[in-house]
Design an enzyme around this catalytic site. Structure first.
Site: not given
Ligand code: NAP
Length: 248
Positions: A13, A16, A65, A91, A143, A156, A160, A189
């Site tokens: 991931g 993005r 993944v 990630n 998370s 979720y 986590k 975030i």
């Molecule tokens: P995001 O902007 O939605 O980006 C998610 C990324 O993961 C994208 O590159 C996506 O690929 C990839 N992805 C999703 N499903 C996948 C799969 N099955 N196989 C391979 N790649 C996959 O999310 P984010 O906010 O950056 O979150 C990243 C991590 O941080 C996650 O694990 C999330 O749970 C954790 N997190 C986020 C927050 C928050 O508030 N944002 C808080 C706590 C934890 P595509 O671009 O091809 O869709």
């Protein structure tokens, strides 16, 4: 601040949101980055274009993944091409929020398969490569939701919390090979992942954060880099909140 020259980093991931920020930080620190994604080609190519001057150190790979066979294929070709990996950042993650009584089996499975099984799949193969060189750093993107729980996030939160529990076992297995595995726990975030939250809910959540704001992807990347350094050699099985005080 950090120097990762001559190190190879796989970031799932990584095209993005938080993952892209981590990829950028590692590129800036001299690493070769293999950023993976699953479907959004447009985001992936615009991310690649934004780092055009480092094109020789940024490689994109597309696979799911959650699929063991796809991950196995990725590592087969990865090993031929790159030979070794020093750092893995688990990630990739998704949300499919729903209250438990209304949650469909598919919503449970998709989240657990991507967030937790994906972490297993990637770690399973990466550890074998790392063990050959007796060195490795693995960081899971967990998370605070995995420690606090949020209404509508049983799937979720379980995924986590599972990453944290998994790392405690793996840390004990791989310690003697100089491989560490740690978790970062972001709070809210600013990325696409939470861009669907209604404005009143955003306001409510921000009021619960002691710092009264959501975090930025770069603020998470900084903590990931810390765990990934050679110098973090005695830290394993640990979990660090990056949540503006909304700690789990
Ligand atoms: P995001 O902007 O939605 O980006 C998610 C990324 O993961 C994208 O590159 C996506 O690929 C990839 N992805 C999703 N499903 C996948 C799969 N099955 N196989 C391979 N790649 C996959 O999310 P984010 O906010 O950056 O979150 C990243 C991590 O941080 C996650 O694990 C999330 O749970 C954790 N997190 C986020 C927050 C928050 O508030 N944002 C808080 C706590 C934890 P595509 O671009 O091809 O869709």
């Amino acid at each position: 601040m950090y120097n990762f020259k001559d190190q190879k980093v796989i970031i799932t991931g990584g095209t993005r949101g938080i993952g892209a920020s981590i990829a950028r930080a590692f590129i800036d620190a001299g690493a070769t980055v293999i950023a993976t994604y699953s479907g959004n080609d447009e985001a992936a190519s615009s991310f690649k274009a934004s780092l055009n001057e480092h094109a020789n150190r940024l490689h994109l790979r597309k696979f799911n993944v959650a699929k063991f066979d796809d991950v196995e294929r990725f590592f087969e070709t990865y090993e031929k091409e790159f030979g070794e990996v020093q750092i893995l950042i688990n990630n990739a993650g998704i949300r499919r929020d729903q209250i438990i009584a209304a949650m469909e089996e598919l919503e449970w499975d998709q989240v657990l398969d991507t967030n937790l099984k994906g972490t297993f799949n990637m770690t399973h193969f990466a550890v074998k490569l790392m063990a050959q060189k007796r060195y490795g750093r693995i960081v899971n993107m967990s998370s605070v939701g995995g420690k606090l729980g949020l209404s509508g996030q049983a799937n979720y939160a379980a995924s986590k919390a599972g990453q944290i529990a998994m790392s405690l076992s793996v840390a004990k297995e791989v310690a003697k090979r100089n491989i560490t595995i740690n978790n970062v726990c972001p709070g809210f975030i600013e990325t696409d992942l939470i861009s669907d939250l209604p404005e009143d809910q955003v306001k409510e959540y921000k009021s619960q954060v002691p710092m009264k704001r959501f975090g930025k992807p770069e603020e998470v990347a900084h903590a990931v880099m810390f765990f990934a350094t050679r110098e973090s050699s005695y830290i394993t099985g640990a979990t660090l909140d990056i949540a503006g005080g909304l700690n789990g």
